[in-house]
Scaffold this motif. Sequence first.
Motif, PDB file in Angstrom:
ATOM      1  N   GLU A 211     -29.702  44.567  -2.341  1.00 49.84           N
ATOM      2  CA  GLU A 211     -28.428  43.861  -2.469  1.00 49.84           C
ATOM      3  C   GLU A 211     -28.375  43.094  -3.782  1.00 49.84           C
ATOM      4  OE1 GLU A 211     -25.834  44.048  -0.537  1.00 49.84           O
ATOM      5  OE2 GLU A 211     -26.690  45.177   1.132  1.00 49.84           O
ATOM      6  N   ARG A 212     -27.153  42.909  -4.298  1.00 53.01           N
ATOM      7  CA  ARG A 212     -26.971  42.077  -5.481  1.00 53.01           C
ATOM      8  C   ARG A 212     -27.375  40.651  -5.157  1.00 53.01           C
ATOM      9  NH1 ARG A 212     -26.742  44.579 -10.032  1.00 53.01           N
ATOM     10  NH2 ARG A 212     -25.678  42.782 -10.908  1.00 53.01           N
ATOM     11  N   PRO A 213     -27.885  39.914  -6.160  1.00 53.31           N
ATOM     12  CA  PRO A 213     -27.948  40.289  -7.578  1.00 53.31           C
ATOM     13  C   PRO A 213     -29.207  41.061  -7.976  1.00 53.31           C
ATOM     14  CG  PRO A 213     -28.627  38.017  -7.325  1.00 53.31           C
ATOM     15  CD  PRO A 213     -28.258  38.499  -5.950  1.00 53.31           C
ATOM     16  N   ASN A 214     -29.949  41.613  -7.018  1.00 55.92           N
ATOM     17  CA  ASN A 214     -31.143  42.401  -7.352  1.00 55.92           C
ATOM     18  C   ASN A 214     -30.767  43.629  -8.178  1.00 55.92           C
ATOM     19  OD1 ASN A 214     -32.311  40.519  -5.683  1.00 55.92           O
ATOM     20  ND2 ASN A 214     -33.261  41.994  -4.303  1.00 55.92           N
ATOM     21  N   VAL A 215     -31.639  43.965  -9.124  1.00 53.67           N
ATOM     22  CA  VAL A 215     -31.372  45.112 -10.001  1.00 53.67           C
ATOM     23  C   VAL A 215     -32.541  46.097 -10.060  1.00 53.67           C
ATOM     24  CG1 VAL A 215     -29.708  43.890 -11.471  1.00 53.67           C
ATOM     25  CG2 VAL A 215     -32.157  43.778 -12.027  1.00 53.67           C
ATOM     26  N   VAL A 216     -33.600  45.851  -9.283  1.00 56.48           N
ATOM     27  CA  VAL A 216     -34.729  46.788  -9.265  1.00 56.48           C
ATOM     28  C   VAL A 216     -34.273  48.113  -8.655  1.00 56.48           C
ATOM     29  CG1 VAL A 216     -36.977  47.271  -8.207  1.00 56.48           C
ATOM     30  CG2 VAL A 216     -36.525  45.035  -9.205  1.00 56.48           C
ATOM     31  N   GLU A 217     -34.679  49.208  -9.279  1.00 58.53           N
ATOM     32  CA  GLU A 217     -34.292  50.532  -8.815  1.00 58.53           C
ATOM     33  C   GLU A 217     -34.941  50.862  -7.472  1.00 58.53           C
ATOM     34  OE1 GLU A 217     -35.184  53.488 -11.725  1.00 58.53           O
ATOM     35  OE2 GLU A 217     -34.344  52.327 -13.377  1.00 58.53           O
ATOM     36  N   LYS A 218     -34.384  51.851  -6.791  1.00 56.11           N
ATOM     37  CA  LYS A 218     -34.974  52.347  -5.565  1.00 56.11           C
ATOM     38  C   LYS A 218     -35.992  53.421  -5.909  1.00 56.11           C
ATOM     39  CE  LYS A 218     -33.882  54.309  -1.036  1.00 56.11           C
ATOM     40  NZ  LYS A 218     -32.815  54.730  -0.095  1.00 56.11           N
ATOM     41  N   TYR A 219     -37.247  53.194  -5.516  1.00 57.40           N
ATOM     42  CA  TYR A 219     -38.318  54.134  -5.795  1.00 57.40           C
ATOM     43  C   TYR A 219     -38.726  54.916  -4.555  1.00 57.40           C
ATOM     44  CZ  TYR A 219     -38.853  51.551 -10.189  1.00 57.40           C
ATOM     45  OH  TYR A 219     -38.622  50.957 -11.415  1.00 57.40           O
ATOM     46  N   VAL A 220     -38.666  54.246  -3.395  1.00 60.20           N
ATOM     47  CA  VAL A 220     -39.048  54.897  -2.134  1.00 60.20           C
ATOM     48  C   VAL A 220     -38.109  54.419  -1.020  1.00 60.20           C
ATOM     49  CG1 VAL A 220     -41.497  55.131  -2.713  1.00 60.20           C
ATOM     50  CG2 VAL A 220     -40.700  53.060  -1.571  1.00 60.20           C
ATOM     51  N   ASP A 221     -38.037  55.189   0.045  1.00 62.38           N
ATOM     52  CA  ASP A 221     -37.327  54.753   1.248  1.00 62.38           C
ATOM     53  C   ASP A 221     -38.240  53.795   1.998  1.00 62.38           C
ATOM     54  OD1 ASP A 221     -34.977  56.276   0.889  1.00 62.38           O
ATOM     55  OD2 ASP A 221     -35.986  58.065   1.677  1.00 62.38           O
ATOM     56  N   VAL A 222     -37.734  52.594   2.266  1.00 58.81           N
ATOM     57  CA  VAL A 222     -38.540  51.555   2.900  1.00 58.81           C
ATOM     58  C   VAL A 222     -38.310  51.547   4.407  1.00 58.81           C
ATOM     59  CG1 VAL A 222     -38.926  49.064   3.082  1.00 58.81           C
ATOM     60  CG2 VAL A 222     -38.594  50.126   0.831  1.00 58.81           C
ATOM     61  N   ASN A 223     -39.401  51.543   5.148  1.00 56.69           N
ATOM     62  CA  ASN A 223     -39.332  51.490   6.608  1.00 56.69           C
ATOM     63  C   ASN A 223     -39.763  50.100   7.062  1.00 56.69           C
ATOM     64  OD1 ASN A 223     -39.199  52.142   9.333  1.00 56.69           O
ATOM     65  ND2 ASN A 223     -41.252  53.035   9.356  1.00 56.69           N
ATOM     66  N   ASN A 224     -38.843  49.132   7.018  1.00 60.39           N
ATOM     67  CA  ASN A 224     -39.141  47.771   7.449  1.00 60.39           C
ATOM     68  C   ASN A 224     -37.880  47.173   8.063  1.00 60.39           C
ATOM     69  OD1 ASN A 224     -39.520  44.850   7.499  1.00 60.39           O
ATOM     70  ND2 ASN A 224     -41.343  45.212   6.264  1.00 60.39           N
ATOM     71  N   ASP A 225     -37.925  46.921   9.373  1.00 59.20           N
ATOM     72  CA  ASP A 225     -36.759  46.429  10.094  1.00 59.20           C
ATOM     73  C   ASP A 225     -36.768  44.918  10.286  1.00 59.20           C
ATOM     74  OD1 ASP A 225     -35.636  48.953  10.387  1.00 59.20           O
ATOM     75  OD2 ASP A 225     -36.768  49.372  12.217  1.00 59.20           O
ATOM     76  N   VAL A 226     -37.651  44.210   9.579  1.00 65.78           N
ATOM     77  CA  VAL A 226     -37.662  42.746   9.643  1.00 65.78           C
ATOM     78  C   VAL A 226     -36.304  42.216   9.182  1.00 65.78           C
ATOM     79  CG1 VAL A 226     -38.618  40.686   8.539  1.00 65.78           C
ATOM     80  CG2 VAL A 226     -40.141  42.476   9.384  1.00 65.78           C
ATOM     81  N   THR A 227     -35.754  41.266   9.924  1.00 61.81           N
ATOM     82  CA  THR A 227     -34.472  40.658   9.562  1.00 61.81           C
ATOM     83  C   THR A 227     -34.708  39.478   8.630  1.00 61.81           C
ATOM     84  OG1 THR A 227     -33.446  41.297  11.655  1.00 61.81           O
ATOM     85  CG2 THR A 227     -32.402  39.513  10.434  1.00 61.81           C
ATOM     86  N   VAL A 228     -33.966  39.418   7.540  1.00 63.16           N
ATOM     87  CA  VAL A 228     -34.090  38.307   6.595  1.00 63.16           C
ATOM     88  C   VAL A 228     -33.503  37.049   7.222  1.00 63.16           C
ATOM     89  CG1 VAL A 228     -33.483  37.425   4.314  1.00 63.16           C
ATOM     90  CG2 VAL A 228     -33.965  39.874   4.618  1.00 63.16           C
ATOM     91  N   LEU A 229     -34.315  35.990   7.293  1.00 62.99           N
ATOM     92  CA  LEU A 229     -33.899  34.727   7.892  1.00 62.99           C
ATOM     93  C   LEU A 229     -33.388  33.760   6.827  1.00 62.99           C
ATOM     94  CD1 LEU A 229     -36.845  34.179  10.413  1.00 62.99           C
ATOM     95  CD2 LEU A 229     -34.659  35.345  10.800  1.00 62.99           C
ATOM     96  N   ARG A 230     -32.616  32.808   7.268  1.00 62.89           N
ATOM     97  CA  ARG A 230     -32.035  31.802   6.372  1.00 62.89           C
ATOM     98  C   ARG A 230     -33.051  30.702   6.089  1.00 62.89           C
ATOM     99  NH1 ARG A 230     -29.800  28.136   3.207  1.00 62.89           N
ATOM    100  NH2 ARG A 230     -27.569  27.736   3.427  1.00 62.89           N
ATOM    101  N   GLY A 231     -33.460  30.597   4.836  1.00 62.94           N
ATOM    102  CA  GLY A 231     -34.353  29.527   4.431  1.00 62.94           C
ATOM    103  C   GLY A 231     -33.566  28.306   3.988  1.00 62.94           C
ATOM    104  N   PRO A 232     -34.252  27.213   3.665  1.00 62.71           N
ATOM    105  CA  PRO A 232     -33.568  25.999   3.189  1.00 62.71           C
ATOM    106  C   PRO A 232     -33.094  26.168   1.752  1.00 62.71           C
ATOM    107  CG  PRO A 232     -35.922  25.688   3.065  1.00 62.71           C
ATOM    108  CD  PRO A 232     -35.719  27.030   3.715  1.00 62.71           C
ATOM    109  N   THR A 233     -31.956  25.593   1.415  1.00 62.57           N
ATOM    110  CA  THR A 233     -31.427  25.709   0.051  1.00 62.57           C
ATOM    111  C   THR A 233     -32.130  24.742  -0.892  1.00 62.57           C
ATOM    112  OG1 THR A 233     -29.265  26.412   0.856  1.00 62.57           O
ATOM    113  CG2 THR A 233     -29.373  25.562  -1.393  1.00 62.57           C
ATOM    114  N   LEU A 234     -32.158  23.468  -0.523  1.00 61.15           N
ATOM    115  CA  LEU A 234     -32.747  22.417  -1.358  1.00 61.15           C
ATOM    116  C   LEU A 234     -32.219  22.528  -2.792  1.00 61.15           C
ATOM    117  CD1 LEU A 234     -36.323  22.488   0.216  1.00 61.15           C
ATOM    118  CD2 LEU A 234     -34.479  20.854   0.634  1.00 61.15           C
TER     119      LEU A 234
END
Length: 341
Positions: free
Chosen positions: A65-88
Amino acid sequence: MIRVGIAGVGNVASALVQGVEYVKQGGKVPGLLNLDYKPEEIEVVLALDIDARKVGKRLSQAIFERPNVVEKYVDVNNDVTVLRGPTLDGMEGILSNVIEEAEERPVDVPEVLRENRVDVLLNLLPTGANKASEYYAESSLKAGSAFINASPSPIVEKFEDDFKKIGVPLLGDDLISQIGGTALHSGIINFLEARGVKVTRSYQIDISGTTETLITLEDWRKEMKKRIKSSYISSQQDGVEVVAGTSDYVQFLGDRRVSYMVIEGEYALGAKVRIDISMKSLDGPNAVAPLLDLIRLAKLLKIKGVGGSPPQVCSHFFKGYPRGRAGDTKAVLQSYLEGLK
């Protein structure tokens, strides 16, 4: 298995997660240390971020997802859900125009570290997110997770004694890329010194299209990076005048990085030598090998009960660790690892 948590699902996280998947699929990453734990034993079990485009999504999706710009090199098999961290302080300055802050309430990080039995927490936050970096270090302390600080935030100096007391490793600060401009720059100075050349002054300019490069256009972040890079390079030889740091952001470069280096010196009879170098590399993949090593080292040190920040490890992998005249850090590291067996 080495259970890993990631704080900051940015470009480095994208490259690392793909790197982990790559080795699980049988791919080889050159230059890795020979350790008891193998790269394919790494499992990312927790990810935290503050961007609405990533929070709540599967990690395999969020890393692209943006703003990431790293290319896709492999299909990733990881279903971990990204959690909301603190902003600070993660939205200060230019970052407020880059990040779309998630509306979800931040999770209790020490609690989710314990729930997910995280062995190692990686801090991949951007330059200048010092309060957030400190929060994640404190959370690791509370949960008993090893902490790797890839950011320039000064974590080791502040927390090393605390981690040493509980026998948990703290590795940092400011990751050295596998073949980044700073690594090459300091390596050339080492070579010249070995040949008897007195290096008098040097400078390095880096240009890229990543978010990390964009935010270092802010003077205070730029000075932070410049101070650490310049100190690291100048530690190779006494009396060297060094100026190093990201100089500009070019959006269309994406994850590509262009580094320019100039090194000047003197040898016999006061004769002058000048070296001009241009190097082009990819920023994200540059972090993969050192992080694969550091994760496995952190687990090993934790199992051995080695707390704090062993200089033999930190001086090899990080720009911000007080190095002095470190010499051949790889040889020092290998000798240290032999002593742990």
